[in-house]
Design a protein around this motif. Structure first.
Motif, short mmCIF file in Angstrom:
data_model
loop_
_atom_site.label_atom_id
_atom_site.label_comp_id
_atom_site.label_asym_id
_atom_site.label_seq_id
_atom_site.Cartn_x
_atom_site.Cartn_y
_atom_site.Cartn_z
N SER A 30 13.75 -1.16 -3.54
CA SER A 30 13.09 0.09 -3.29
C SER A 30 12.64 1.40 -4.28
CB SER A 30 13.02 1.12 -1.74
OG SER A 30 13.79 2.34 -2.45
N SER A 90 8.86 4.56 -6.77
CA SER A 90 9.91 4.23 -5.83
C SER A 90 9.38 5.58 -4.40
CB SER A 90 11.19 5.27 -6.51
OG SER A 90 11.62 6.57 -5.73
N GLU A 137 -3.83 4.15 -13.35
CA GLU A 137 -4.17 2.38 -14.06
C GLU A 137 -3.71 1.09 -13.15
OE1 GLU A 137 -2.74 5.40 -15.36
OE2 GLU A 137 -1.92 5.52 -18.07
N ILE A 169 4.55 10.55 -20.22
CA ILE A 169 5.80 9.75 -20.53
C ILE A 169 5.08 8.79 -21.30
CG2 ILE A 169 7.69 8.50 -20.06
CD1 ILE A 169 6.85 9.35 -16.47
N GLU A 176 10.28 9.15 -3.95
CA GLU A 176 9.75 9.74 -4.03
C GLU A 176 8.58 10.30 -3.21
OE1 GLU A 176 8.35 9.91 -8.74
OE2 GLU A 176 10.81 11.07 -8.79
N THR A 184 -6.39 -1.81 -12.18
CA THR A 184 -5.69 -2.96 -12.52
C THR A 184 -6.18 -3.48 -10.64
OG1 THR A 184 -4.06 -2.73 -14.19
CG2 THR A 184 -3.65 -4.46 -13.32
N PRO A 239 4.44 3.52 -16.01
CA PRO A 239 4.26 4.00 -14.05
C PRO A 239 5.56 4.75 -13.25
CG PRO A 239 4.53 2.41 -14.85
CD PRO A 239 4.64 2.33 -16.30
N SER A 266 5.97 16.20 -19.05
CA SER A 266 5.03 15.86 -19.44
C SER A 266 4.58 14.51 -19.50
CB SER A 266 5.68 15.64 -21.18
OG SER A 266 6.03 17.30 -21.25
N ASN A 318 0.69 -0.92 -0.37
CA ASN A 318 -0.35 -0.28 0.07
C ASN A 318 0.71 1.44 -0.37
OD1 ASN A 318 1.15 -0.60 2.18
ND2 ASN A 318 -0.77 -0.11 3.33
N PRO A 327 1.58 15.49 -15.40
CA PRO A 327 1.46 14.27 -15.06
C PRO A 327 2.25 13.23 -15.87
CG PRO A 327 1.22 15.67 -17.13
CD PRO A 327 2.13 16.61 -16.74
N SER A 328 3.19 13.61 -15.50
CA SER A 328 5.25 12.34 -15.26
C SER A 328 5.30 12.45 -14.21
CB SER A 328 6.24 13.03 -15.57
OG SER A 328 6.59 14.63 -14.82
N PHE A 329 4.56 12.91 -13.30
CA PHE A 329 4.80 12.52 -11.08
C PHE A 329 3.90 11.38 -11.22
CE2 PHE A 329 4.14 13.16 -7.48
CZ PHE A 329 5.49 13.42 -7.43
N ARG A 330 4.19 9.76 -10.95
CA ARG A 330 3.44 8.82 -11.35
C ARG A 330 3.38 8.34 -10.37
NH1 ARG A 330 0.72 10.28 -15.14
NH2 ARG A 330 0.13 7.02 -15.32
N ALA A 334 1.21 3.62 -9.02
CA ALA A 334 1.73 4.03 -10.07
C ALA A 334 1.04 4.98 -11.10
CB ALA A 334 3.08 3.65 -10.64
N CYS A 353 4.29 -2.37 -3.63
CA CYS A 353 3.98 -0.62 -4.51
C CYS A 353 5.29 -0.81 -5.50
CB CYS A 353 4.00 0.45 -2.89
SG CYS A 353 3.70 1.76 -3.67
N PRO A 354 4.42 0.17 -6.31
CA PRO A 354 4.72 0.53 -7.71
C PRO A 354 5.85 1.36 -8.01
CG PRO A 354 2.28 0.67 -8.11
CD PRO A 354 2.75 0.07 -7.18
N ARG A 394 11.63 1.30 -7.89
CA ARG A 394 10.64 0.68 -8.75
C ARG A 394 11.11 0.33 -10.40
NH1 ARG A 394 10.20 -3.43 -6.11
NH2 ARG A 394 8.73 -4.24 -7.07
N ALA A 426 7.56 -0.51 -13.85
CA ALA A 426 7.60 -0.17 -12.15
C ALA A 426 7.86 -1.48 -11.11
CB ALA A 426 6.45 -0.16 -11.86
#
Lengths: 479, 479
Positions: free
Chosen positions: B322, A350, A187, B151, A353, A191, B348, B149, A154, A321-324, A184, A347-348, B324, B184
């Motif tokens: 960690s 990093s 999406e 990705i 971040e 899933t 992701p 932007s 999580n 938008p590049s910030f996942r 991430a 968790c996908p 990803r 990811a």
């Protein structure tokens, strides 16, 4: 130094062989744009060939545009990704252009539109890069062992706590960090939800709506049914008739119509969910931060007493938008079950971040960032709307739902149908999606009498607004 | 300042109400550990109640362990995540301990093992934090619009180019950036592959093997069949008989047996794939960087001429769990088809980290990091093996496949069976998985005559090795 394999495919001589292999390495990205090649002399020595052989190979590569030379500096790889691949190889059967076109190149897919109302990149001036770097450095300096440990399914606890606190302050939602799952981008959350609810369930989506959501459900093997919206949002009678188990809605601000779901309809949708154990609601609160007027609305999850609503939001709209990084809030009652089944995932996102974003929120920078962006977008929108209203378009246009969010509708009273107008706009290098583009069923929403455009303005450039409106006039009025 | 809602649940008076709401906010993470509460006076003024009411509420929270006070500094939230929740509330029906136990708390799931051979965190001393920060700062300073932007589905071009170059240098793989897809963690890549190949296909996995892969295939709705391995890796006759369409293998270093697939078997597996259009091989190269002896082996994808092998690798093993970021290399021939169907996804992984990792690889730091980690792991492994060989365990033990990778097998000639030994080790706070734990079918691999343990040593602490071996002696020999 780059290496040339003389063993294979060198029946055409050394020069040809060196030429061909360098070309391949440029086209497949092994040699980087603007990378310096070895000098003719050292390369010749390295390969054990004559300098003239290298010189001939380089000369051919230069004449074909793969290399460029700078006097007294040497030979460099042309940046093919910024330019068209030159059409040099009509004499060659196995031309690089042909090789290239075999492969889909997303990074080359540049829109050459003057203004694109489909694109919603954030303005790069608006991202607090140096603050972010500062926080990231601070996080990395802690040397906390959790920075390098496997992250629970999580997400990092600190980030979930920060989000819980943020949701309490800004959305009046009283949820615990344990209910939050970090993803991430949305999406990965959709899933997981399909894996949790089951792909044997039927998923309803809003019609019109954001097609990506339906596509993700479908790619995950679930059946999807579009349910029409009316002036209050998704129609609850049609939802009931659809036999759907799970419904995806955006009650705070429907995309693309902008409809805000009133309390009565919210109650109907909640009752619908309460009628069966298998029914659930996914509440997508994707741009609630950017309501410009009025109090923020209560979330549907807030009103839910029966653990039926999964709340989803993302930082892609608010930061970039590049910030996942996205998140969902599970009803307390299903948390255990969710982790029993999906807790084995990592968790996908990093850890670096996640910890940095937690600091960003906890120190109040996120709240400030939202206010700054809100002002920026409000100005952008007002500027665009004012210029549209002062233009010749105004006489045949009506702007709808301009109160909320990062897009608005422009309804035209034009003798031309939407597709024709869209075409004319594109001739003027302006891309604007039509409301009808967002319908799953084609017979709805856009008749020749009322072509309606969706203006997603968050990514447009302020200094281009006048010229954009002028081009819109040219396309719409003069036609 | 925190806000107390007097409207609800306050039939027990103001003090009780304030007490209960602060407690809730601490338990659900709204109030953070060590966060300072308002002073009694200012809080009383804020809420419009008497100071004595606040004082009583604070006193109760302190006596129950939720708050602590520091003289002249004020009142602070106890860090409950590091301590046991105190058992203070026997008098209360709705005790916080009970509330807590309703919810699964992954971050509290602390292993209290002295040494855990299941855990494979990286040592935090070994991560180049300051270098990483430096590169990240450099990347963020470029202010490149692509940092903000959307990705493309396959990831940032620069990172894919860097990986292609790395693969050429270190794995002798000649692939283009266009074939690479950034994910990811490998989970997201497996999910994409099931969506690409279809969940109507049958997926073979190695038996024994890494169960997570099978679980991900299954959660994505695909059927999975375990196929036994022999001394050359997955058995090709059994694979043929299994009717599988897609097979997941780790030819460079099988987990957990350490088997390296010889050329003959590789050819058999490739021929198997070539027999039908629908057959594909997923090559998991998860720890090839850490082969300690001998030349790195050619990858299966290198030998594949028919676009049958998808190569997968991850930075989680080489940099940190960690972290990803993983990637796969698609055969050139399926790239277009893949993007036609899945190109609508957003990658992701955050753009910031992708650009930073690209720099990290391009500037040669990644190669150096691998060498440093290899030395570190070699020392750790030698140290552990030497001490095991000098211990009483040596007389009944055989160490298998110690040449490769981040784990090795310890086969024991003991009168006790594996489960009993495992139990005894756990009594000494040592956790070691059994080879039999990795079998899908239970009758294989671990008879009482030869209990075999899998020692995944990468995450253990060097200074604990002596004591760990001593405890292993106590558990294994004295029993």
């Amino acid at each position: 130094m780059i290496t040339i394999d003389f063993e294979n495919r060198c029946e055409f001589g050394l020069c040809e062989c060196i030429y061909a292999q360098i070309k391949t390495q440029i086209l497949n990205g092994t040699l980087l744009p603007d990378e310096k090649l070895p000098s003719k002399r050292s390369f010749a020595e390295h390969l054990g060939v004559s300098v003239i052989t290298i010189q001939n190979a380089y000369a051919r590569l230069i004449s074909e545009g793969y290399l460029y030379s700078i006097e007294k500096k040497g030979f460099f790889v042309t940046n093919l990704s910024l330019e068209e691949v030159p059409d040099f190889s009509k004499d060659s059967k196995n031309s690089p252009a042909e090789n290239d076109s075999k492969i889909f190149l997303p990074q080359f897919e540049k829109t050459d539109f003057f203004t694109d109302f489909r694109n919603n990149s954030t303005s790069s001036e608006k991202f607090p890069f140096s603050l972010w770097t500062h926080l990231m450095r601070k996080v990395l300096k802690t040397n906390d062992e959790r920075l390098l440990s496997r992250i629970p399914a999580n997400g990092v606890f600190e980030l979930r706590k920060a989000i819980a606190k943020y949701l309490l302050e800004f959305r009046n939602m009283n949820v615990s960090a344990e209910q939050i799952v970090i993803g991430a981008g949305t999406e990965s959350l959709y899933t997981m939800l399909v894996q949790f609810f089951g792909r044997d369930k039927l998923y309803a989506v809003e019609n019109p709506g954001y097609h990506k959501v339906a596509k993700i459900f479908e790619l995950n093997g679930a059946a999807v049914v579009p349910v029409d919206i009316d002036e209050s949002g998704i129609n609850s009678d049609l939802l009931e008739k659809s036999s759907a188990d799970v419904v995806h809605i955006s009650p705070a601000h429907h995309f693309p119509t902008g409809v805000v779901m009133p309390v009565k309809r919210r109650r109907e949708i909640l009752s619908w969910a309460n009628e069966s154990e298998n029914r659930f609601i996914i509440e997508d609160d994707y741009d609630s931060e950017f309501r410009f007027n009025g109090k923020p609305l209560q979330t549907l999850q807030n009103a839910d007493e029966n653990a039926k609503v999964i709340y989803i939001n993302t930082f892609s709209k608010t930061l970039s938008p590049s910030f996942r990084i996205s998140y969902m809030v599970l009803p307390e009652r299903i948390v255990n079950d969710f982790f029993d089944r999906l807790g084995f995932y990592s968790c996908p996102v990093s850890a670096f971040e996640q910890f940095t974003l937690a600091e960003f929120i906890n120190q109040g920078f996120f709240g400030k960032h939202i206010i700054r962006m809100k002002n920026y977008y409000r100005n952008l929108r007002n500027n665009l709307i004012n210029q549209l209203e002062a233009s010749k378009i105004a006489s045949i246009a009506k702007i709808n739902e301009e109160e909320a969010g990062l897009h608005f509708l422009l309804k035209l009273n034009s003798p031309l149908d939407g597709k024709r107008l869209q075409q004319k706009l594109e001739e003027h290098k302006i891309r604007i999606p039509l409301l009808s583009d967002f319908y799953y069923t084609k017979n709805l929403g856009d008749t020749p009498e009322n072509p309606t455009f969706v203006l997603n303005y968050s990514g447009i450039q302020k200094e281009r607004i006048s010229e954009t409106v002028r081009r819109m006039e040219d396309s719409i009025i003069q036609s």
